[in-house]
Design a protein around this motif. Structure first.
Motif, PDB file in Angstrom:
ATOM      1  N   ALA A  26      24.709  -5.566   0.042  1.00 51.04           N
ATOM      2  CA  ALA A  26      25.691  -6.610  -0.500  1.00 51.04           C
ATOM      3  C   ALA A  26      25.813  -7.892   0.259  1.00 51.04           C
ATOM      4  CB  ALA A  26      27.020  -6.034  -0.930  1.00 51.04           C
ATOM      5  N   PRO A  36      16.522  -7.530  -1.658  1.00 46.35           N
ATOM      6  CA  PRO A  36      16.342  -6.801  -0.612  1.00 46.35           C
ATOM      7  C   PRO A  36      15.495  -7.329   0.439  1.00 46.35           C
ATOM      8  CG  PRO A  36      14.824  -5.949  -2.398  1.00 46.35           C
ATOM      9  CD  PRO A  36      15.961  -6.995  -2.897  1.00 46.35           C
ATOM     10  N   TRP A  43      12.147  -0.838  -1.620  1.00 46.82           N
ATOM     11  CA  TRP A  43      12.946   0.297  -2.383  1.00 46.82           C
ATOM     12  C   TRP A  43      12.031   1.303  -3.403  1.00 46.82           C
ATOM     13  CZ3 TRP A  43      17.313   1.786  -0.332  1.00 46.82           C
ATOM     14  CH2 TRP A  43      17.914   0.950   0.505  1.00 46.82           C
ATOM     15  N   LEU A  93      19.900  -6.521  -4.840  1.00 45.90           N
ATOM     16  CA  LEU A  93      19.835  -8.146  -5.101  1.00 45.90           C
ATOM     17  C   LEU A  93      19.087  -8.521  -3.704  1.00 45.90           C
ATOM     18  CD1 LEU A  93      23.022  -8.856  -6.996  1.00 45.90           C
ATOM     19  CD2 LEU A  93      20.769  -8.352  -8.016  1.00 45.90           C
ATOM     20  N   ALA A 126      27.708   0.822   6.014  1.00 50.47           N
ATOM     21  CA  ALA A 126      27.006   2.039   6.211  1.00 50.47           C
ATOM     22  C   ALA A 126      25.430   1.770   5.779  1.00 50.47           C
ATOM     23  CB  ALA A 126      27.320   3.168   5.293  1.00 50.47           C
ATOM     24  N   ILE A 131      27.689  -1.871  -0.605  1.00 49.98           N
ATOM     25  CA  ILE A 131      27.245  -1.385   0.578  1.00 49.98           C
ATOM     26  C   ILE A 131      26.530  -2.223   1.457  1.00 49.98           C
ATOM     27  CG2 ILE A 131      26.414   0.633   1.839  1.00 49.98           C
ATOM     28  CD1 ILE A 131      26.400   2.196  -0.677  1.00 49.98           C
ATOM     29  N   GLU A 132      27.012  -2.583   2.500  1.00 45.04           N
ATOM     30  CA  GLU A 132      26.107  -3.475   3.575  1.00 45.04           C
ATOM     31  C   GLU A 132      25.961  -2.784   4.891  1.00 45.04           C
ATOM     32  OE1 GLU A 132      24.210  -6.184   3.482  1.00 45.04           O
ATOM     33  OE2 GLU A 132      24.031  -6.009   5.472  1.00 45.04           O
ATOM     34  N   HIS A 163      24.248 -15.219  -1.930  1.00 46.60           N
ATOM     35  CA  HIS A 163      23.949 -16.430  -1.173  1.00 46.60           C
ATOM     36  C   HIS A 163      22.398 -16.574  -1.443  1.00 46.60           C
ATOM     37  CE1 HIS A 163      27.922 -15.279   0.477  1.00 46.60           C
ATOM     38  NE2 HIS A 163      27.918 -16.848   0.375  1.00 46.60           N
ATOM     39  N   PHE A 164      21.529 -15.469  -1.162  1.00 48.04           N
ATOM     40  CA  PHE A 164      20.234 -15.742  -0.857  1.00 48.04           C
ATOM     41  C   PHE A 164      19.563 -16.079  -2.480  1.00 48.04           C
ATOM     42  CE2 PHE A 164      18.133 -14.042   3.057  1.00 48.04           C
ATOM     43  CZ  PHE A 164      19.596 -13.440   3.521  1.00 48.04           C
ATOM     44  N   THR A 194      24.518  -4.425   7.867  1.00 46.18           N
ATOM     45  CA  THR A 194      24.713  -5.289   8.891  1.00 46.18           C
ATOM     46  C   THR A 194      26.089  -5.679   9.425  1.00 46.18           C
ATOM     47  OG1 THR A 194      22.535  -6.122   8.193  1.00 46.18           O
ATOM     48  CG2 THR A 194      23.689  -7.627   9.906  1.00 46.18           C
TER      49      THR A 194
HETATM   50  C1  LIG Z   1      18.132 -10.260   2.267  1.00 48.47           C
HETATM   51  S1  LIG Z   1      19.577  -9.766   2.403  1.00 48.47           S
HETATM   52  C2  LIG Z   1      20.383 -10.112   0.980  1.00 48.47           C
HETATM   53  C3  LIG Z   1      21.655  -9.995   0.908  1.00 48.47           C
HETATM   54  C4  LIG Z   1      22.442 -10.092  -0.582  1.00 48.47           C
HETATM   55  N1  LIG Z   1      22.064  -9.090  -1.497  1.00 48.47           N
HETATM   56  C5  LIG Z   1      22.125 -11.438  -1.139  1.00 48.47           C
HETATM   57  O1  LIG Z   1      21.363 -11.751  -1.905  1.00 48.47           O
HETATM   58  O2  LIG Z   1      22.752 -12.585  -0.565  1.00 48.47           O
HETATM   59  C6  LIG Z   1      19.450  -7.930   2.211  1.00 48.47           C
HETATM   60  C7  LIG Z   1      20.527  -7.148   2.754  1.00 48.47           C
HETATM   61  O3  LIG Z   1      20.367  -6.019   2.475  1.00 48.47           O
HETATM   62  C8  LIG Z   1      21.157  -5.193   3.641  1.00 48.47           C
HETATM   63  N2  LIG Z   1      20.247  -3.874   3.790  1.00 48.47           N
HETATM   64  C9  LIG Z   1      18.719  -3.644   3.882  1.00 48.47           C
HETATM   65  N3  LIG Z   1      18.814  -2.183   3.939  1.00 48.47           N
HETATM   66  C10 LIG Z   1      19.891  -1.563   3.663  1.00 48.47           C
HETATM   67  C11 LIG Z   1      20.231  -0.408   3.628  1.00 48.47           C
HETATM   68  N4  LIG Z   1      19.648   0.865   3.767  1.00 48.47           N
HETATM   69  N5  LIG Z   1      21.754  -0.127   3.353  1.00 48.47           N
HETATM   70  C12 LIG Z   1      22.431  -1.173   3.381  1.00 48.47           C
HETATM   71  N6  LIG Z   1      22.284  -2.306   3.370  1.00 48.47           N
HETATM   72  C13 LIG Z   1      21.022  -2.753   3.789  1.00 48.47           C
HETATM   73  C14 LIG Z   1      20.680  -5.881   4.883  1.00 48.47           C
HETATM   74  O4  LIG Z   1      21.651  -5.790   5.896  1.00 48.47           O
HETATM   75  C15 LIG Z   1      20.741  -7.535   4.087  1.00 48.47           C
HETATM   76  O5  LIG Z   1      22.277  -7.931   4.474  1.00 48.47           O
END
Ligand SMILES: C[S@@+](CC[C@H](N)C(=O)[O-])C[C@H]1O[C@@H](n2cnc3c(N)ncnc32)[C@H](O)[C@@H]1O
Length: 218
Positions: free
Chosen positions: A47, A118, A129, A116, A95, A68-69, A186-187, A71
């Motif tokens: 998220a 990834p 995924w 969204l 988590a 779920i996020e 944001h992305f 980082t």
């Molecule tokens: C490129 S960012 C996109 C964030 C947001 N969805 C956006 O579009 O602004 C991908 C996010 O997925 C999170 N992420 C990747 N694998 C994950 C996992 N197994 N569980 C939870 N978060 C995860 C990363 O920490 C990162 O913040």
């Protein structure tokens, strides 16, 4: 685990949920054991800082979103805003979504899953995924008729996801271009401002779909 039934997909290597420990400080959100109003349960994986989660929950009071996020710094930003917004239909979870899903979600329980933008994982495509054995487990948690929405700005990621959805997972799917004025995350805002093309894949779980995990619960 059941070994000898026929599955609907072509994934040979089985995900091993029994090997995953629960995330640190794991707690099952109240909505999972006590969904009095029978609100459709929505899951968002990755998220980020929660832009989509916060507006989705605000605009959909009839649904309950678990976002779920993993980082820490992104989750902290998300969590601060979620606390301010104080929405009863949103759970912000820090988590790893894989371990969390295994330990928290019941089979056939989620109406919609958002993934969204990834991480592209271009050097490690096994981590995309739809390439992961975990995707079968995720499908087992999705309700019949439920939908997975995947969005990305990486054409090769989308080409592969579309191919895997059809050929490996044997699932009906549709690919769209994300409208140029969309601002869900944001992305998404960043990529569309750079005039990049963003794609979305909608995947549906049909009635007859069978996975190895349809009766598996932690
Ligand atoms: C490129 S960012 C996109 C964030 C947001 N969805 C956006 O579009 O602004 C991908 C996010 O997925 C999170 N992420 C990747 N694998 C994950 C996992 N197994 N569980 C939870 N978060 C995860 C990363 O920490 C990162 O913040």
């Amino acid at each position: 685990m059941i070994d000898n039934i026929e599955f609907t997909h072509q994934q040979a290597r089985a995900f091993q949920p029994q090997r995953l420990s629960a995330p640190r400080d794991f707690m099952i959100p109240k909505i999972i054991s006590d969904n009095k109003d029978e609100k459709p349960l929505i899951l968002e994986i990755g998220a980020g800082k929660g832009k989509h989660a916060l507006s989705f929950a605000l605009q959909n009071p009839d649904k309950h979103l678990i976002a779920i996020e993993r980082t820490r710094n992104k989750f902290d930003a998300f969590s601060k805003l979620a606390t301010l917004q104080d929405l009863s239909n949103l759970d912000a979870i820090h988590a790893d979504a894989i371990a969390w899903t295994v330990h928290a979600l019941k089979p056939n329980s989620v109406a919609k899953i958002f993934i969204l933008y990834p991480n592209p994982e271009q050097h490690n495509p096994n981590q995309q995924w739809l390439n992961m054995p975990f995707f079968e487990f995720l499908l087992s948690r999705l309700q019949v008729g439920g939908e997975i929405i995947l969005a990305t700005n990486i054409q090769s990621y989308m080409d592969n996801a579309e191919h895997q959805a059809a050929k490996l997972w044997c699932l009906p799917n549709n690919r769209y271009r994300v409208p140029v004025d969309s601002q869900r995350t944001h992305f998404e805002v960043k990529y569309l401002a750079r005039q990049e093309v963003c794609w979305e894949l909608s995947i549906r779980k049909p009635k007859w779909y069978k996975t190895r995990f349809d009766n598996w619960q932690a």
